[in-house]
Design an enzyme around this catalytic site. Structure first.
Site, PDB file in Angstrom:
ATOM      1  CG  ASP A 313      -2.201   0.876   0.898  1.00  0.00           C
ATOM      2  OD1 ASP A 313      -2.150   1.690  -0.043  1.00  0.00           O
ATOM      3  OD2 ASP A 313      -3.208   0.763   1.622  1.00  0.00           O
TER       4      ASP A 313
HETATM    5  C1  BGC Z   1      -5.000   3.322   0.077  1.00  0.00           C
HETATM    6  C2  BGC Z   1      -5.241   2.289  -0.992  1.00  0.00           C
HETATM    7  C3  BGC Z   1      -5.104   2.909  -2.351  1.00  0.00           C
HETATM    8  C4  BGC Z   1      -3.738   3.569  -2.465  1.00  0.00           C
HETATM    9  C5  BGC Z   1      -3.493   4.204  -3.809  1.00  0.00           C
HETATM   10  C6  BGC Z   1      -3.732   4.122  -0.150  1.00  0.00           C
HETATM   11  O1  BGC Z   1      -3.645   5.192   0.712  1.00  0.00           O
HETATM   12  O2  BGC Z   1      -4.973   2.676   1.329  1.00  0.00           O
HETATM   13  O3  BGC Z   1      -6.504   1.721  -0.841  1.00  0.00           O
HETATM   14  O4  BGC Z   1      -5.293   1.962  -3.349  1.00  0.00           O
HETATM   15  O5  BGC Z   1      -3.644   4.571  -1.475  1.00  0.00           O
HETATM   16  O6  BGC Z   1      -4.284   5.292  -4.029  1.00  0.00           O
END
Ligand code: BGC
Length: 766
Positions: A313
């Site tokens: 993530d």
């Molecule tokens: C979130 C994810 C997301 C990623 C990219 C993160 O902060 O937890 O769910 O896919 O950002 O945007």
């Protein structure tokens, strides 16, 4: 030229060149074929043998920095700066990184023209010409905004949910996105957590069905198809179990709960062929998910044979340092890749440190190579080498699609859950003399889109007011007052609203949450209507005019007072672009509501966590004082999981179970007759629950094992039959083995997790 011949050309060319020249020639051969015959590129995915061949050929030609480039995902949105020189120099910096092969994937890059511009640099300007993978958060629609995923789960219709994902995939793909960071398959039992909006609620079975449906919708059967994107099941794993419902917080739970509650939707996604998995921010029992070898390698690859790639993530690799698990970003990178995270999202730790980590022997070349292989294999599988570019003409044709809007309306209507309808106040007549439409969300074009809506959220959502006006008779006077703000206390006009309400024949009162109250890092400790909305509800209620409260929200709200006092309550969630039309179709009975709650609604926040598949305890709640309950609130929820009313009534009868004494390898057949007793046709979601009464590990009071969404005309009856292998009645014992233990099981077939026909069967010792 058929694909086989194309490969022959590629191999022949390869044989006559030096290593580097061969590589270039092979890429060029593919590129030429794509340019001269674009239609050729689709259809047949490469056979595994040739994929492996291409992979090894690529790997053999890559330098370590180029390999790390393929393991690096960066933010790639257009760079805007008030100072054009700064914008230009940053853009040039980005282009240089692409040209040097130091970035393999982007997030935040949208639009065919822009993604093509970056892609051209990678394909034509970098040494190896490996195309970029553009990923984005396509969570509930791209141009066309569908209901939030939690609402979609309330349809209990995998068909509709799959169709919505497919529509979103087509739109996103046309705009250059090849990979979506969805579906979010985290089980959520805590409505304080803002991300409940993004998932499918509290149940592992329903969550698994929805996970698989979304993966099918995004990816389809043919990875080369021009309207599909690679899916990414997230956030692996147990992110929804954050203590206190506070985002990113600690998770401490048993391996059994992990396996029985949080892992199943991921396994379902893997079984449906999901191409990638995102590791979560949270720790699990002391080991951060992004460095959790047990979850990322032992389970994901060892037990489930997942062969796609894992992305971290956003900065979750870097966050191993504040977690207190790594003492430096370099060590964080090593721990993550060794645990099984193939691609780093935005922490820059892989690109900055994995070289030194390989040089000092902490990470072997083979670990790096395997991660690169997984990423490149995915790029090959989705046909990125053959079709690296988006087609602006297709993009233009899908910018606003009538068919997708109709689908969005269908999803939105089916997501609505009718919670209360005293005296059949609903559906409303369209020829009332005066209808008051009140509330801060009644004419809101933005918030109904919900959290993490796609590009299309820039357009106005259809409001309830607008849709009501379009449906009532020309003689009906529709009076609108906002009444109060959605949050805070700025524009209160409760008195004005009450005055209008008191002169109406009926009131539609639309209240709820702003979209910004749910989603990532948007958690609440209070589940009530924000601001002064409850005062507005109370004021309108005091007029005595029949009032329908419509809730638009991203999480279950504790609306105990409202549920007790107003005669009709409609849970509409954040329904996306077609919000108003969907709500109005339900209010006027053009659509008979059929949604069922995918998550429990608590009476108040003090009951949280509250979910239907809880344990019985040694002192189950009863009239007796010394049992498991509260002094100040009933222990039961406000509305249970699986609950939802209809404008018609369904009668359940004649439960049959066969065999009543089952062997371990038997298949159970369970059925009941469902009759539509009312005078309207409608959908019913028939639910099957089980309870293992005595086991070596105590079992939940109920567990959903199946469901069926059926359509019945007035007076029509049907037999609904479930077929279930005894194997599905198992659990993880104290040795972490999945077992079915012999003994008595209760069975229910019913309309929700509380009511239903009850029976029993015995599973015999072998
Ligand atoms: C979130 C994810 C997301 C990623 C990219 C993160 O902060 O937890 O769910 O896919 O950002 O945007």
């Amino acid at each position: 030229m058929p694909l086989i011949q194309m490969r022959t050309v590629y191999l022949k060319l390869s044989l006559n060149f030096t290593a580097f020249g061969r590589w270039i020639a092979s890429v060029a051969a593919i590129a030429v074929l794509v340019i001269t015959s674009p239609a050729l590129s689709a259809a047949i995915p490469p056979e595994p043998a040739s994929t492996a061949l291409q992979l090894e050929a690529m790997l053999g030609r890559m330098t370590l920095p180029e390999k790390l480039g393929q393991l690096t995902l960066e933010w790639g949105g257009r760079i805007n700066d008030t100072n054009p020189q700064i914008a230009q120099s940053k853009t040039e910096e980005l282009h240089t990184l692409i040209r040097e092969g130091k970035i393999g994937a982007f997030l935040g890059a949208h639009g065919a023209a822009y993604t093509n511009e970056l892609q051209k640099i990678a394909v034509e300007g970098s040494r190896l010409g490996i195309p970029l993978l553009f990923g984005n958060d396509v969570i509930h629609g791209y141009n066309t905004i569908f209901p939030i995923p939690l609402a979609e789960a309330c349809t209990w219709s995998p068909e509709l949910v799959e169709a919505a994902a497919a529509a979103a995939a087509a739109e996103a793909r046309a705009s250059g996105t090849r990979w979506t960071f969805a579906p979010m398959v985290d089980i959520a039992r805590d409505p304080r957590w803002g991300r409940v909006a993004e998932g499918s609620g509290e149940d592992p079975y329903l969550g698994s069905v929805m996970a698989a449906a979304r993966v099918r919708g995004f990816q389809g059967d043919d990875p080369f198809a021009a309207d599909k994107v690679l899916a990414c099941a997230k956030h692996y794993v147990a992110y929804g179990a954050a203590e206190g419902g506070r985002d990113y917080n600690t998770v401490d739970l048993s391996r059994r709960t992990l396996r029985e509650i949080y892992l199943p939707p991921f396994q379902a996604a893997v079984e449906a062929g999901v191409g990638s998995i995102m590791s979560a921010f949270n720790e699990i029992n002391g080991v951060p998910a992004t460095a959790n070898r047990f979850a990322l390698t032992d389970v994901l690859r060892g037990e489930w044979n997942f062969d796609g790639f894992v992305v971290s993530d956003y900065n979750s690799v870097g966050e191993l340092v504040p977690h207190g698990y790594a003492d430096s970003p370099a060590r964080a990178a090593a721990l993550a890749i060794l645990a099984g995270v193939d691609m780093d999202m935005c922490s820059k730790t892989y690109s900055a440190h994995l070289q030194e980590m390989t040089q000092d022997g902490t990470v072997s070349d083979s670990v790096i190579n395997e991660a690169v292989r997984r990423v490149l294999r995915s790029k090959l599988r989705i046909g990125l080498f053959q079709q690296p570019y988006a087609d602006p003409a297709v993009e233009a044709s899908l910018r606003s699609s009538q068919a997708h809007q109709e689908l969005a309306l269908s999803l939105a209507r089916s997501s609505i859950v009718l919670l209360k309808n005293e005296g059949n106040l609903l559906p409303l007549r369209t020829d009332l003399r005066t209808l008051a439409v009140i509330g801060p969300l009644a004419d809101d074009t933005k918030n109904p889109h919900g959290t993490w809506a796609g590009i299309g959220a820039g357009a106005a959502a259809v409001t309830v007011l607008e849709a009501i006006k379009a449906r009532v008779s020309p003689e009906t006077s529709v009076r609108f007052v906002k009444g109060c703000d959605l949050a805070g206390v700025h524009e209160d006009d409760i008195t004005g609203a009450v005055a209008v309400a008191s002169k109406a024949d009926a009131v539609v009162l639309v209240v709820g949450e702003p979209e910004s109250y749910s989603g990532e890092a948007h958690c609440r400790t209070n589940l009530q209507l924000p601001g002064t909305q409850l005062d507005l509800v109370k004021g309108v209620h005091r007029t005595g005019v029949p009032t329908i409260v419509v809730l638009m929200n991203g999480r279950p709200l504790s609306v105990a007072w409202t549920a007790e006092h107003v005669p009709a309550l409609v849970e509409a969630w954040h329904l996306g672009a077609q919000s108003g039309n969907a709500v109005a179709d339900v209010l006027f009975g053009k659509f008979n509501p059929a949604g069922k709650l995918a998550i429990t609604i608590p009476r108040n926040v003090g009951q949280v966590p509250i979910y239907y598949n809880h344990k019985n305890t040694g002192r189950p709640p009863s009239e007796d004082r010394w049992t498991s309950k509260y002094l100040d609130t009933p222990w039961t929820p406000l509305f249970p999981f699986g609950f939802g009313l209809s404008y018609t009534e369904f009668a359940y009868s004649d439960l049959r179970i066969s065999p009543l004494e089952a062997d371990m390898d038997d298949n159970l057949v369970l059925s009941a007759t469902i009759r539509n007793k009312g005078d309207r046709a409608g959908h019913e979601v028939v639910q099957l629950y089980f309870r293992d009464i005595v086991a070596s590990i105590t079992r939940p009071v109920k567990e959903l094992k199946g469901f069926r969404r059926i359509w019945l005309e007035p007076g029509q009856a049907t037999r609904v039959e479930f077929s279930l292998p005894v194997h599905r009645l198992g659990f993880y014992n104290s040795r972490s083995e999945y077992v079915v233990e012999p003994g008595r099981f209760k069975v229910w077939i019913g309309p929700n997790s509380v009511n239903g026909l009850e029976g029993a069967l015995t599973v015999q010792r072998r």
